[in-house]
Write a protein that holds these residues in place. Structure first.
Motif, mmCIF file in Angstrom:
data_model
loop_
_atom_site.group_PDB
_atom_site.id
_atom_site.type_symbol
_atom_site.label_atom_id
_atom_site.label_comp_id
_atom_site.label_asym_id
_atom_site.label_seq_id
_atom_site.Cartn_x
_atom_site.Cartn_y
_atom_site.Cartn_z
ATOM 1 N N ALA A 150 -32.270 14.920 4.694
ATOM 2 C CA ALA A 150 -31.914 16.453 4.637
ATOM 3 C C ALA A 150 -31.324 16.833 3.187
ATOM 4 O O ALA A 150 -31.722 17.723 2.780
ATOM 5 C CB ALA A 150 -30.705 16.600 5.858
ATOM 6 N N PRO A 151 -30.441 15.681 2.624
ATOM 7 C CA PRO A 151 -29.784 16.408 1.424
ATOM 8 C C PRO A 151 -31.014 16.335 0.464
ATOM 9 O O PRO A 151 -30.841 17.027 -0.694
ATOM 10 C CB PRO A 151 -28.937 15.363 1.099
ATOM 11 N N ALA A 152 -31.865 15.460 0.451
ATOM 12 C CA ALA A 152 -33.112 15.354 -0.479
ATOM 13 C C ALA A 152 -33.779 16.720 -0.242
ATOM 14 O O ALA A 152 -34.329 17.298 -1.371
ATOM 15 C CB ALA A 152 -33.875 14.256 -0.175
ATOM 16 N N LEU A 153 -34.126 17.300 0.921
ATOM 17 C CA LEU A 153 -34.755 18.559 0.950
ATOM 18 C C LEU A 153 -34.071 19.555 0.235
ATOM 19 O O LEU A 153 -34.610 20.475 -0.326
ATOM 20 C CB LEU A 153 -35.096 18.699 2.519
ATOM 21 N N VAL A 154 -32.758 19.570 0.229
ATOM 22 C CA VAL A 154 -31.898 20.590 -0.369
ATOM 23 C C VAL A 154 -32.372 20.516 -1.808
ATOM 24 O O VAL A 154 -32.483 21.498 -2.636
ATOM 25 C CB VAL A 154 -30.422 20.395 -0.075
ATOM 26 N N ALA A 155 -32.211 19.456 -2.283
ATOM 27 C CA ALA A 155 -32.401 19.083 -3.771
ATOM 28 C C ALA A 155 -33.803 19.474 -4.242
ATOM 29 O O ALA A 155 -34.160 20.042 -5.464
ATOM 30 C CB ALA A 155 -32.081 17.520 -4.205
ATOM 31 N N VAL A 156 -34.842 18.973 -3.375
ATOM 32 C CA VAL A 156 -36.131 19.561 -3.767
ATOM 33 C C VAL A 156 -36.470 20.988 -3.692
ATOM 34 O O VAL A 156 -36.972 21.561 -4.418
ATOM 35 C CB VAL A 156 -37.172 18.736 -2.813
ATOM 36 N N THR B 279 -33.890 12.679 -9.212
ATOM 37 C CA THR B 279 -33.290 11.381 -8.784
ATOM 38 C C THR B 279 -31.520 11.838 -8.726
ATOM 39 O O THR B 279 -30.775 11.363 -7.673
ATOM 40 C CB THR B 279 -33.335 10.269 -9.586
ATOM 41 N N HIS B 280 -31.331 12.256 -9.690
ATOM 42 C CA HIS B 280 -29.861 12.491 -9.721
ATOM 43 C C HIS B 280 -29.168 13.681 -9.057
ATOM 44 O O HIS B 280 -28.223 13.674 -8.505
ATOM 45 C CB HIS B 280 -29.502 12.684 -11.323
ATOM 46 N N LEU B 281 -30.112 14.709 -9.065
ATOM 47 C CA LEU B 281 -29.803 15.772 -7.923
ATOM 48 C C LEU B 281 -29.924 15.369 -6.530
ATOM 49 O O LEU B 281 -28.947 15.611 -5.743
ATOM 50 C CB LEU B 281 -30.777 17.005 -8.151
ATOM 51 N N VAL B 282 -30.618 14.681 -6.226
ATOM 52 C CA VAL B 282 -30.938 14.025 -4.727
ATOM 53 C C VAL B 282 -29.445 13.370 -4.569
ATOM 54 O O VAL B 282 -28.741 13.053 -3.474
ATOM 55 C CB VAL B 282 -32.344 13.207 -4.653
ATOM 56 N N ASN B 283 -29.096 12.202 -5.383
ATOM 57 C CA ASN B 283 -27.943 11.538 -5.336
ATOM 58 C C ASN B 283 -26.723 12.205 -5.085
ATOM 59 O O ASN B 283 -25.882 11.950 -4.235
ATOM 60 C CB ASN B 283 -27.729 10.516 -6.473
ATOM 61 N N ILE B 284 -26.595 13.312 -6.010
ATOM 62 C CA ILE B 284 -25.509 14.119 -5.842
ATOM 63 C C ILE B 284 -25.439 14.941 -4.371
ATOM 64 O O ILE B 284 -24.273 14.746 -3.929
ATOM 65 C CB ILE B 284 -25.551 15.354 -7.010
ATOM 66 N N CYS B 285 -26.257 15.474 -4.076
ATOM 67 C CA CYS B 285 -26.552 16.145 -2.588
ATOM 68 C C CYS B 285 -26.180 15.096 -1.592
ATOM 69 O O CYS B 285 -25.538 15.292 -0.531
ATOM 70 C CB CYS B 285 -27.841 16.746 -2.535
ATOM 71 N N ARG B 286 -26.783 13.811 -1.723
ATOM 72 C CA ARG B 286 -26.628 12.792 -0.680
ATOM 73 C C ARG B 286 -25.199 12.397 -0.488
ATOM 74 O O ARG B 286 -24.599 12.412 0.623
ATOM 75 C CB ARG B 286 -27.667 11.778 -0.784
ATOM 76 N N GLU B 287 -24.510 12.271 -1.754
ATOM 77 C CA GLU B 287 -22.982 11.857 -1.793
ATOM 78 C C GLU B 287 -22.270 13.131 -1.160
ATOM 79 O O GLU B 287 -21.304 12.707 -0.332
ATOM 80 C CB GLU B 287 -22.601 11.591 -3.277
ATOM 81 N N ILE B 288 -22.485 14.130 -1.434
ATOM 82 C CA ILE B 288 -21.900 15.205 -0.883
ATOM 83 C C ILE B 288 -21.893 15.224 0.559
ATOM 84 O O ILE B 288 -20.962 15.606 1.308
ATOM 85 C CB ILE B 288 -22.210 16.666 -1.464
#
Length: 194
Positions: free
Chosen positions: A1-7, A147-156
């Motif tokens: 789900a966080p990765a979909l936000v980043a995408v 990759t970095h935006l996905v990591n940020i969203c995932r950590e949040i």
């Protein structure tokens, strides 16, 4: 789900400053009309990039709203995704605008989509962890802004707002933006001023 936000942040800002900006510039002649006023090329291009980032925030808010209905996004930590999407949206809008400055016609926008956006979508940690990739692909994935935006969203979304991964991702996106924003201004100025 966080990765979909980043995408969604990547897609909305990148496609806004490539296809949509190209149509406004080339077919509708909107940029020519705006520059007839006492506005510089830099202001027009900055406005396009900021609009791309703003559109990515709007898209992100819809995505987070839907994901919240399924309990996949924690509140109030999810509010930290807003500044992350502004930063990510600006970065992807800047590189999209740079491509708009160098692509000669609208048919050739397939090249940055297939050579830049699609590899990010596949290798950026959206569907599977970057750690599961071979060593060379992990290095490649770490060079990609998604990759970095996905990591940020995932950590949040996992509740770790101040983790090393978030700080590293923010630094990467700031540097990426600082490189591609001036490149976007340069390429678009060269294209618009004849």
């Amino acid at each position: 789900a966080p990765a979909l936000v980043a995408v969604s942040v990547m897609n909305s800002s990148f496609f806004e400053t490539t296809y949509s900006s190209f149509v406004r510039m080339y077919y509708q002649k909107t940029f020519d009309a705006i520059m007839a006023a006492p506005i510089s090329v830099q202001e027009v291009i900055t406005g396009e990039i900021v609009w791309g980032a703003t559109r990515s925030v709007m898209t992100m808010m819809v995505m987070v709203g839907v994901l919240s209905c399924f309990g996949l996004v924690p509140w109030p930590e999810a509010l930290w995704i807003i500044p992350a999407s502004v930063l990510g949206g600006f970065a992807f809008a800047a590189i999209g605008m740079m491509f708009t400055g160098i692509i000669p016609n609208i048919d050739l926008f397939n090249l940055p989509v297939f050579l830049f956006i699609t590899p990010m979508f596949l290798f950026g940690g959206t569907f599977f962890s970057v750690d599961s990739l071979p060593g060379w692909a992990q290095w490649f994935a770490q060079a990609l802004p998604l990759t970095h935006l996905v990591n940020i969203c995932r950590e949040i979304c996992c509740g770790s707002v101040a983790s090393i991964s978030v700080v590293a991702g923010v630094i990467y996106l700031v540097i990426f933006s600082a490189i591609f924003y001036p490149l976007a201004l340069f390429t678009m100025r060269r294209r618009l001023i004849k």
